[in-house]
Design an enzyme around this catalytic site. Structure first.
Site, PDB file in Angstrom:
ATOM      1  N   ASP A 110       0.758  -1.205   0.006  1.00 35.24           N
ATOM      2  CA  ASP A 110       0.025  -0.022   0.127  1.00 35.24           C
ATOM      3  C   ASP A 110       0.780   1.341  -0.107  1.00 35.24           C
ATOM      4  O   ASP A 110       1.925   1.533   0.643  1.00 35.24           O
ATOM      5  CB  ASP A 110      -0.810  -0.099   1.457  1.00 35.24           C
ATOM      6  CG  ASP A 110      -1.324  -1.171   1.513  1.00 35.24           C
ATOM      7  OD1 ASP A 110      -1.540  -2.196   0.906  1.00 35.24           O
ATOM      8  OD2 ASP A 110      -2.252  -1.102   2.871  1.00 35.24           O
TER       9      ASP A 110
HETATM   10  N1  DQQ Z   1      -2.489  -3.598   3.761  1.00 39.55           N
HETATM   11  C1  DQQ Z   1      -3.837  -3.760   3.855  1.00 39.55           C
HETATM   12  C2  DQQ Z   1      -4.191  -2.714   4.888  1.00 39.55           C
HETATM   13  C3  DQQ Z   1      -3.028  -3.035   6.042  1.00 39.55           C
HETATM   14  C4  DQQ Z   1      -1.929  -3.364   5.081  1.00 39.55           C
HETATM   15  C5  DQQ Z   1      -4.390  -3.627   2.507  1.00 39.55           C
HETATM   16  C6  DQQ Z   1      -0.800  -4.168   5.618  1.00 39.55           C
HETATM   17  O1  DQQ Z   1      -5.396  -3.042   5.616  1.00 39.55           O
HETATM   18  O2  DQQ Z   1      -2.637  -1.961   6.913  1.00 39.55           O
HETATM   19  O3  DQQ Z   1      -3.720  -3.727   1.427  1.00 39.55           O
HETATM   20  O4  DQQ Z   1       0.114  -4.295   4.887  1.00 39.55           O
END
Ligand code: DQQ
Length: 591
Positions: free
Chosen positions: A59
């Site tokens: 992300d």
């Molecule tokens: N990736 C998710 C989120 C989290 C993160 C979404 C963890 O909910 O915080 O891709 O890598």
């Protein structure tokens, strides 16, 4: 040095280089082999999309503009090419132009009881005094998801290299009605009329559904949960990475900062069930802190930010250009074994400017204008029209690093095939059934990119027009079925209807496609519909890729304009040659 004759971007770049070489606290993350890796040794590394020098990225986190620099943080596994449950960190890069990026040390790494098992996604807020604060999810020593704050150690360091996590963390522990692993991803904070800050946090509430909770605080330390969630997605399970932001009047491209009282808002949610990002325009009540969508209640039927392979997007307001900019994570779609060979996994879409369309319902997205600074060699194809079955090659530029803008005009819309109403329900399947080689009356027409000389491999990005009563529907597809001859690669059709009245636009529709080795990122109808695909053709290992414009419909299609540019390679997380020596000095000091 007299720099008066240089273009502003070059001057800014020079200043950033100086800043980087003189910053005593700088410890650079670039691996010794990063320069070689960045040249695209294995054919799929991108040349101008954001990715770290090596390892896993997911992300986008905490993008912001601060003191003349853009900062981009991202979920990063410093130890490998997989997601890395347990050691996720915040990678950190800076840029003066959103195009060239310089890697710094990870900003946040698991180190304390409140984030011992990972620093997960979060967001940046710029406080009224101009200093930034981060809110992020920590996976604590017990495995609970908790919300933490972090501040720059030295707010006057222009690079904001070091971040401090106060002892008083976590600032929001997991609430009793929420499971320990269903509570995460704090948004950028915004100020209410009562002077209190608000953030949205994603959660799944027992027996209720996916929720976007609101917390209020006056000091970023003590947070109180609002009784009502901002929005409850009854039908969806866990929702992630909420983003709530105000939008200007329909058709006005100027963005608004985080609050923007009185404005209409957009709520974006990343839905775990489908691994897709959905958004809707609606009314946000800034007293009750609730949001009412101007659409269906089930968020999975809202519009998608991207109808391809993009998730966990995040936007920020860029005060230097009064615009809202968004990134999204485009995961790999070949195998983990391939990731291991490459030594990296995951890219970001290009930064996109977003604004509300004239229709007041949908967002328009467009690559930020700075991307155009990479346009180098330009060719334009002067063909008045592409006849039935016609394929015209766009020659003279490197096909695997290109930006193509084409405007099509349909001379006789009334010949379009009749749309069966149930086709509206599943445009993706329709793109699969009626692929690029299935002739229709109006379309398929569009681009063939990342094509091998013998056409055995190609990715088709195209439109088809249908007639429904006395209206027309435009289907946009990116068909990956022939994108690679390799097995073990995900090769779906992607598709969506473009929400525009093509008749009112005199039968004209545009397509812009950014080709960057393993990324094919397309903007249909002026950015009303976006489709990002990851492609892994075999032919690029030993050969060049070709670009074509085509029409497999039975009716001719006019090409009003077609411009294609070869794209220069941006400096993305690799230091320019002159600074490698400086960075290795700091590296030597650091380890
Ligand atoms: N990736 C998710 C989120 C989290 C993160 C979404 C963890 O909910 O915080 O891709 O890598």
């Amino acid at each position: 040095m007299d720099m008066s004759g240089l273009p502003p971007l070059a001057v800014a770049f020079f200043h950033l280089c100086l800043l980087l070489s003189s910053s005593s606290s700088l410890r650079v993350l670039v691996a010794p082999d990063a320069v070689e890796e960045s040249t695209g040794r294995n054919g799929s590394r991108t040349a101008y999309h954001f990715q770290p020098a090596k390892n896993w990225m997911n992300d986008p986190n905490g993008p912001m503009y601060h003191n003349g620099l853009y900062h981009f943080f991202y979920q990063y596994n410093p130890d490998g090419v997989t997601w890395g449950n347990g050691n996720l960190s915040w990678g950190h890069s800076v840029s003066v132009d959103l195009v060239n990026w310089f890697a710094l040390d990870a900003a946040l790494q698991p180190s304390r009881s409140f984030d011992a098992n990972g620093c997960w996604s979060g967001s940046a807020t710029i406080l009224p005094d101009g200093s930034p604060v981060m809110l992020y999810t920590g996976i604590d020593a017990r495995g609970d998801q908790v919300q933490n704050v972090a501040f720059p150690k030295n707010a006057s360091d222009p690079l904001l290299v070091e971040w401090v996590k106060p002892e008083y963390n976590p600032v929001i522990p997991v609430p009793a009605d929420i499971k320990r692993d269903d509570f995460r991803d704090p948004s950028t904070a915004w100020l209410g009329a009562d002077g209190l800050w608000r953030i949205a946090v994603a959660a799944r509430v027992h027996d209720v559904g996916g929720a976007t909770l609101i917390y209020r605080s006056k000091d970023f330390l003590r947070w109180e949960r609002n009784a009502d969630p901002l929005y409850l997605a009854h039908a969806a399970g866990m929702v992630e990475c909420p983003d709530l932001f105000p939008v200007s009047e329909p058709g006005v491209e100027v963005g608004l900062p985080a609050s923007g009282a009185g404005a209409r808002h957009v709520l974006k949610m990343s839905v775990m069930d489908t691994v897709q990002d959905y958004y809707v325009v609606g009314s946000y009540d800034d007293t009750a802190d609730t949001f009412v969508p101007e659409d269906d209640d089930d968020c999975r039927s809202w519009r998608r930010l991207d109808y391809g392979h993009v998730y966990a997007s995040k936007s920020f307001f860029d005060p230097s250009k009064n615009r809202r900019v968004l990134w999204g994570w485009a995961n790999e779609s070949d195998s983990v074994a391939d990731d291991l060979v490459r030594g990296w996994s995951g890219v970001q879409t290009v930064p996109r400017k977003i604004w509300l369309d004239e229709d007041g319902k949908q967002l328009r997205q467009w690559p930020v204008e700075e991307i155009e600074t990479l346009r180098s060699k330009r060719v334009n194809l002067l063909i008045p029209e592409v006849n039935a079955g016609g394929v015209n090659e766009i020659i003279g530029i490197v096909g695997e690093q290109a930006d193509v803008e084409v405007v099509f005009e349909i001379p006789a819309l009334e010949h379009a095939d009749v749309l069966e109403p149930n086709w509206l329900l599943d445009p993706q399947s329709l793109c699969g059934e009626k692929g690029a080689s299935v002739p229709g009356s109006v379309g398929p027409f569009g681009l063939l990119v990342m094509a091998s000389g013998d056409m055995q491999e190609h990715t088709a990005v195209f439109f088809r027009v249908f007639r429904q009563n006395d209206k027309y529907k435009v289907l946009m597809c990116t068909d990956l079925s022939r994108s690679s001859t390799r097995d073990g690669v995900y090769k779906p059709p992607y598709g969506a209807f473009v929400d525009m009245d093509i008749e009112a636009h005199s039968g004209i529709i545009s397509l812009r496609t950014l080709v960057d080795h393993s990324v094919v990122e397309s903007f249909g109808g002026g950015g009303r519909t976006c489709i990002t695909a990851r492609v892994y053709p075999d032919h690029v290992v030993n050969g060049n890729s070709h670009l074509y414009v085509f029409n497999n419909g039975t009716g001719a299609v006019k090409v009003s304009s077609l411009d294609a540019w070869e794209m220069a390679t941006a400096t993305v997380n690799v230091l320019p040659d002159g600074l490698i020596a400086a960075s290795s000095v700091s590296r030597a000091q650091a380890y």
